[in-house]
Motif scaffolding. Structure first.
Motif, PDB file in Angstrom:
ATOM      1  N   TYR A 195       0.823  -1.220   0.000  1.00  0.00           N
ATOM      2  CA  TYR A 195       0.000   0.000   0.000  1.00  0.00           C
ATOM      3  C   TYR A 195       0.851   1.262   0.000  1.00  0.00           C
ATOM      4  CZ  TYR A 195      -3.816   3.169   1.022  1.00  0.00           C
ATOM      5  OH  TYR A 195      -4.729   4.198   0.956  1.00  0.00           O
ATOM      6  N   THR A 196       1.985   1.234   0.729  1.00  0.00           N
ATOM      7  CA  THR A 196       2.878   2.392   0.759  1.00  0.00           C
ATOM      8  C   THR A 196       4.233   2.025   0.156  1.00  0.00           C
ATOM      9  OG1 THR A 196       3.464   1.763   3.025  1.00  0.00           O
ATOM     10  CG2 THR A 196       1.851   3.540   2.773  1.00  0.00           C
ATOM     11  N   ARG A 197       4.927   3.037  -0.366  1.00  0.00           N
ATOM     12  CA  ARG A 197       6.231   2.798  -0.988  1.00  0.00           C
ATOM     13  C   ARG A 197       7.255   2.319   0.031  1.00  0.00           C
ATOM     14  NH1 ARG A 197       9.587   7.505  -4.341  1.00  0.00           N
ATOM     15  NH2 ARG A 197      11.450   6.277  -4.724  1.00  0.00           N
ATOM     16  N   ASN A 198       7.228   2.931   1.216  1.00  0.00           N
ATOM     17  CA  ASN A 198       8.085   2.532   2.318  1.00  0.00           C
ATOM     18  C   ASN A 198       7.272   2.617   3.604  1.00  0.00           C
ATOM     19  OD1 ASN A 198      10.903   2.253   1.179  1.00  0.00           O
ATOM     20  ND2 ASN A 198      10.428   4.314   0.463  1.00  0.00           N
ATOM     21  N   THR A 199       7.846   2.155   4.702  1.00  0.00           N
ATOM     22  CA  THR A 199       7.213   2.291   6.014  1.00  0.00           C
ATOM     23  C   THR A 199       8.031   3.297   6.806  1.00  0.00           C
ATOM     24  OG1 THR A 199       6.376   0.031   5.989  1.00  0.00           O
ATOM     25  CG2 THR A 199       6.639   1.060   8.149  1.00  0.00           C
ATOM     26  N   ILE A 255      16.176  14.860  10.731  1.00  0.00           N
ATOM     27  CA  ILE A 255      15.134  15.371   9.842  1.00  0.00           C
ATOM     28  C   ILE A 255      14.288  14.191   9.360  1.00  0.00           C
ATOM     29  CG2 ILE A 255      14.738  16.511   7.588  1.00  0.00           C
ATOM     30  CD1 ILE A 255      15.940  18.421   9.595  1.00  0.00           C
ATOM     31  N   ALA A 256      12.981  14.411   9.206  1.00  0.00           N
ATOM     32  CA  ALA A 256      12.086  13.365   8.703  1.00  0.00           C
ATOM     33  C   ALA A 256      11.712  13.652   7.252  1.00  0.00           C
ATOM     34  CB  ALA A 256      10.811  13.332   9.544  1.00  0.00           C
ATOM     35  N   ASP A 257      11.710  12.627   6.435  1.00  0.00           N
ATOM     36  CA  ASP A 257      11.307  12.755   5.034  1.00  0.00           C
ATOM     37  C   ASP A 257      10.025  11.942   4.833  1.00  0.00           C
ATOM     38  OD1 ASP A 257      10.854  12.406   2.334  1.00  0.00           O
ATOM     39  OD2 ASP A 257      12.922  11.941   1.822  1.00  0.00           O
ATOM     40  N   PRO A 258       8.869  12.561   5.056  1.00  0.00           N
ATOM     41  CA  PRO A 258       7.610  11.818   4.919  1.00  0.00           C
ATOM     42  C   PRO A 258       7.224  11.565   3.458  1.00  0.00           C
ATOM     43  CG  PRO A 258       7.147  14.095   5.477  1.00  0.00           C
ATOM     44  CD  PRO A 258       8.639  13.949   5.497  1.00  0.00           C
ATOM     45  N   SER A 259       7.891  12.221   2.520  1.00  0.00           N
ATOM     46  CA  SER A 259       7.570  11.993   1.102  1.00  0.00           C
ATOM     47  C   SER A 259       8.033  10.598   0.698  1.00  0.00           C
ATOM     48  CB  SER A 259       8.222  13.061   0.225  1.00  0.00           C
ATOM     49  OG  SER A 259       7.810  14.358   0.626  1.00  0.00           O
ATOM     50  N   HIS A 260       9.313  10.301   0.917  1.00  0.00           N
ATOM     51  CA  HIS A 260       9.784   8.947   0.631  1.00  0.00           C
ATOM     52  C   HIS A 260       9.273   7.962   1.673  1.00  0.00           C
ATOM     53  CE1 HIS A 260      12.599  11.266  -1.845  1.00  0.00           C
ATOM     54  NE2 HIS A 260      12.649  10.189  -2.606  1.00  0.00           N
ATOM     55  N   GLY A 261       9.059   8.431   2.882  1.00  0.00           N
ATOM     56  CA  GLY A 261       8.628   7.533   3.954  1.00  0.00           C
ATOM     57  C   GLY A 261       7.236   6.972   3.756  1.00  0.00           C
ATOM     58  N   THR A 262       6.455   7.602   2.867  1.00  0.00           N
ATOM     59  CA  THR A 262       5.106   7.098   2.596  1.00  0.00           C
ATOM     60  C   THR A 262       4.917   6.795   1.111  1.00  0.00           C
ATOM     61  OG1 THR A 262       4.123   9.282   2.190  1.00  0.00           O
ATOM     62  CG2 THR A 262       4.166   8.511   4.473  1.00  0.00           C
ATOM     63  N   GLY A 263       5.424   7.678   0.253  1.00  0.00           N
ATOM     64  CA  GLY A 263       5.230   7.481  -1.182  1.00  0.00           C
ATOM     65  C   GLY A 263       3.846   7.851  -1.677  1.00  0.00           C
ATOM     66  N   ARG A 264       3.021   8.404  -0.787  1.00  0.00           N
ATOM     67  CA  ARG A 264       1.659   8.791  -1.176  1.00  0.00           C
ATOM     68  C   ARG A 264       1.376  10.202  -0.668  1.00  0.00           C
ATOM     69  NH1 ARG A 264      -1.825   3.766  -1.882  1.00  0.00           N
ATOM     70  NH2 ARG A 264      -3.498   5.278  -2.048  1.00  0.00           N
ATOM     71  N   ASP A 305       8.942  10.894  -9.017  1.00  0.00           N
ATOM     72  CA  ASP A 305       8.302  11.016  -7.704  1.00  0.00           C
ATOM     73  C   ASP A 305       7.043  11.880  -7.687  1.00  0.00           C
ATOM     74  OD1 ASP A 305      10.153   9.338  -6.607  1.00  0.00           O
ATOM     75  OD2 ASP A 305      11.178  10.848  -5.412  1.00  0.00           O
ATOM     76  N   GLY A 306       6.357  12.010  -8.806  1.00  0.00           N
ATOM     77  CA  GLY A 306       5.148  12.836  -8.828  1.00  0.00           C
ATOM     78  C   GLY A 306       4.094  12.358  -7.843  1.00  0.00           C
ATOM     79  N   GLN A 307       4.006  11.046  -7.657  1.00  0.00           N
ATOM     80  CA  GLN A 307       2.953  10.482  -6.816  1.00  0.00           C
ATOM     81  C   GLN A 307       3.060  10.909  -5.358  1.00  0.00           C
ATOM     82  OE1 GLN A 307       2.944   6.222  -7.133  1.00  0.00           O
ATOM     83  NE2 GLN A 307       0.713   6.085  -7.122  1.00  0.00           N
ATOM     84  N   GLN A 308       4.273  11.278  -4.956  1.00  0.00           N
ATOM     85  CA  GLN A 308       4.451  11.644  -3.554  1.00  0.00           C
ATOM     86  C   GLN A 308       4.738  13.130  -3.379  1.00  0.00           C
ATOM     87  OE1 GLN A 308       7.681   8.861  -3.025  1.00  0.00           O
ATOM     88  NE2 GLN A 308       9.224  10.443  -2.850  1.00  0.00           N
ATOM     89  N   SER A 309       4.702  13.897  -4.470  1.00  0.00           N
ATOM     90  CA  SER A 309       5.008  15.327  -4.371  1.00  0.00           C
ATOM     91  C   SER A 309       3.755  16.122  -4.059  1.00  0.00           C
ATOM     92  CB  SER A 309       5.604  15.828  -5.696  1.00  0.00           C
ATOM     93  OG  SER A 309       6.859  15.227  -5.930  1.00  0.00           O
ATOM     94  N   LEU A 310       3.920  17.138  -3.226  1.00  0.00           N
ATOM     95  CA  LEU A 310       2.812  18.041  -2.906  1.00  0.00           C
ATOM     96  C   LEU A 310       2.814  19.221  -3.869  1.00  0.00           C
ATOM     97  CD1 LEU A 310       3.091  18.310   0.984  1.00  0.00           C
ATOM     98  CD2 LEU A 310       1.912  16.590  -0.400  1.00  0.00           C
ATOM     99  N   THR A 311       1.636  19.825  -4.060  1.00  0.00           N
ATOM    100  CA  THR A 311       1.570  21.102  -4.758  1.00  0.00           C
ATOM    101  C   THR A 311       2.021  22.208  -3.804  1.00  0.00           C
ATOM    102  OG1 THR A 311      -0.674  21.494  -4.017  1.00  0.00           O
ATOM    103  CG2 THR A 311      -0.422  20.314  -6.101  1.00  0.00           C
TER     104      THR A 311
END
Lengths: 269, 269, 269, 269
Positions: free
Chosen positions: A179-183, A201-210, A243-249
């Motif tokens: 369901y997620t790219r990473n945990t 620092i936390a990277d929630p973009s790669h950490g979730t992938g969604r 990484d479009g799927q995990q990028s925010l506007t």
């Protein structure tokens, strides 16, 4: 048990704070944002200016991108570095970019404010050693399935050569759920803050992938004690080259910062 | 792709709220606390009274304990249920306890306010079906290495038989790092709240397995959108018959609640 | 460290051999085969007769199937048991079938030659205890993400109640690669044979989830010391109601047995 | 879905065979053996001569060792290469050694017969690209938690630059059970042979991390279709400076080869 020397909080009880212009990483909350990769000059300058206006402290953007396939877009290289430098001039924001080849270290040091070691290079010990011989701050991402011990010792590799300016970055571990790219490993946040004095620092973009999980996991990481977040932002995620799927506007990033300001006094000023 | 029917937020946009006396699970923050296992009458009554005074909403305690070894202490059984019922009378707190055998369901329903399905039984479909035929709320823990899909469908098993009072509980997944007992899956908090309308409780005690990580991960889970926390508390963790390493003292629990009150308006009243 | 008593080779150096008619599980190579689920009488009788002719020793087939979704086909129940008993009469092969509900134990004992505990019930301790009170051999599958220690102690649960006729079955663990359904743990084969005196069967069908990998992984498991294999076979895998993707045709099963006979003297007779 | 071009069996149906003197990797069974690290001249020469007498085809030994801690022994460097070259002269065996720094590529090519990419560098794309520009065979180990797709694309990186002499090496993946150092992925053996035409070597030493499991897992890998094995051997494992726990004695290695000869006609000659 491993001997942690320089990285260990036991031997260095106070928090390490890394100063970068007006920003102090490890004191208060630091926000790093930007696209996965630098794609073109116009988009990058527009993004940087907008992020600066939102209160972001540091710009991110890849000029050299590690890609799973040799046939994928892997960054603009030196042209990307020039664009990032121009974005810094316009926005006033320092930038972090990834080092993927030990032979590029002088080039990157000539341009970047912070050098990133990506997950795929956390175990690249010859690269870590070279980063120990420079003065630039190094943002050290946790390896794809690295234990906390391995991650701490990767930082120790850099510090043992002389460079104490290491910033840790949790970006999720590989697990079994598609369901997620990473945990995102939230346990690692307080655990690493206990074990080490280094900023985290936390990277929630790669950490979730969604995209829809980025904001809540960013809040969670800060609530657990992270010193900041690094978020992928793209003006048009659907058009992003990676990484479009995990990028925010930009609008979504503005909302996150507004939320954080309401709960984090350090950001309100 | 799986057909989520009753569990799905698509088919039931508003949050499910489960009422239990004055407590509303799924509205505001619910705090569940207590020892891993009921060990003796005196300790349980003292613990329950103290937790009630701290503002805890629901008591937890195991009378039937699933243990990895057949030679470990596995709970007081019916005597434990009697002690829990007495603790409820003294403290005014409802209690949740675990069902480990489908043949005990009538017994547990006669005593408990909420029936817990432990991680080791999340895939025990005959037990889930029986729980669908009662009215008691069911606290459904995620399996040791269950995907989100499997967890949602375990809830669907209960709901498909008629019982809509299901509470989800994230308690960590199994991963590769020996530093923590489990990896608390923070991504699962916003993901499950998006996918389902059911209330979601976080268990940072099992999710970390280390006392010093419980408070920060509890804060993180609430920041990510959890509807409450379930925490193991023991007056003397070092003497606990099970899970001592991850149990908080009453003083540590008091500190957590004080911290949460400062950031969570729902708890301040 | 855990106390393994009855399960341990230290306390019982010689191999346990379980006799079932002419078959001796734990001595030579035992081949178990059959469909995932019993689907209809005609198919089952045809399959059983064909498997018997191929030299298979034991028939498998599910009458009660644990399914992730409550809306999936979950077996024919008692009708399935009757069909299996008829297949035994026609083929001369004993059969193993799965127990999913502790309340079915008398029913299954009245029909089946071997009782299977599936992966999802390896931690269902009340079910394990009841199986310790019967005499039937129990085929104990490893849990979805169970450690070797947990698996050994699950066997210990059965044996501690009196039933020493336990057969272990490795069926793969959950891992991160989506290419296969599970990761067959080949290390577990020699490790468990070192740690325990119990017979050990390999299930390459669940261990891989892909038809083309079943034969090579079966050969590997036997080369590593497994006492036998359990393989899903269906006359028309594309029409199977469950697990079609990992089921072999009768022709493919015949090829596997021919290959094994060429390298395994015990099968040649 | 990924585009496998050069690595794919679809585009190259026949097996790739890499010739190295009298040895043909990818045709028959290739045995690679030697110590984890080159420790001193005398031990290395003795080991090499003994392994040659046993019928081993290729020598292994690390001169540059990637180590988790910066304070661990990390190899003799160039002195180690000289010792390996001398061992080759005495024993007649070609050798493989690991490249850990892209800047050492010319040096290693001047000495070694095969260049190894270790697990920690499988994602080091700049190193892979440089290896694509040489002619030496490259032994590409699977990354610590790399998917089959990532591993295939790492080979594709090398091949896309021109070097088609790539040998794959399965060495286990990271999993949750502390009993073994890694989980040897036996499924990967037939899967990779189906997906790719490249030769595939199994490393049961790293794949298990326990001496007593090396021989059965080596047999299993060959039974599943591997083209050879790579085994750590040390005259006195208890004195080894690294990986002693998983190293075999020369006597144990002799036994393995004798066993393999009895079942593998290619080795009997």
């Amino acid at each position: 048990m491993p001997h942690y020397k320089l990285v260990s909080r036991d031997n260095h009880p106070q928090n390490t704070v890394i100063k970068l212009g007006k920003t102090q990483i490890g004191k208060g909350i630091t926000i790093i944002a930007g696209p996965c990769a630098v794609e073109d000059r116009e988009t990058m300058l527009k993004t940087a200016t907008a992020l600066s206006a939102l209160g972001v402290h540091i710009l991110r953007g890849g000029a050299y991108k590690p890609r799973t396939s040799p046939y994928s877009f892997d960054g603009l290289g030196k042209e990307g570095l020039n664009i990032l430098a121009e974005a810094r001039k316009y926005s006033g924001l320092p930038f972090v970019t990834e080092l993927t080849d030990v032979r590029h270290i002088d080039l990157l040091c000539a341009y970047a404010d912070i050098i990133q070691v990506g997950s795929r290079n956390m175990h690249n010990f010859s690269l870590l050693k070279e980063l120990g011989r420079i003065d630039h701050p190094v943002l050290l991402k946790r390896g794809l399935s690295a234990t906390l011990e391995e991650w701490l010792l990767a930082a120790e590799y850099i510090m043992a050569e002389g460079n104490q300016n290491v910033i840790l970055c949790e970006r999720g571990i590989r697990s079994f759920d598609p369901y997620t790219r990473n945990t995102f490993d939230i346990n690692a946040i307080p655990a690493m803050k206990n074990l080490s004095h280094l900023p985290l620092i936390a990277d929630p973009s790669h950490g979730t992938g969604r995209r829809e999980l980025v904001a809540p996991v960013a809040r969670a990481a800060l609530a657990a004690g992270a010193d900041g977040i690094m978020v992928e932002v793209h003006p048009q995620p659907a058009q992003a080259l990676s990484d479009g799927q995990q990028s925010l506007t930009l609008e979504e990033m503005a909302q996150i910062i507004a939320q954080l300001k309401s709960v984090t006094p350090q950001l309100a000023g």
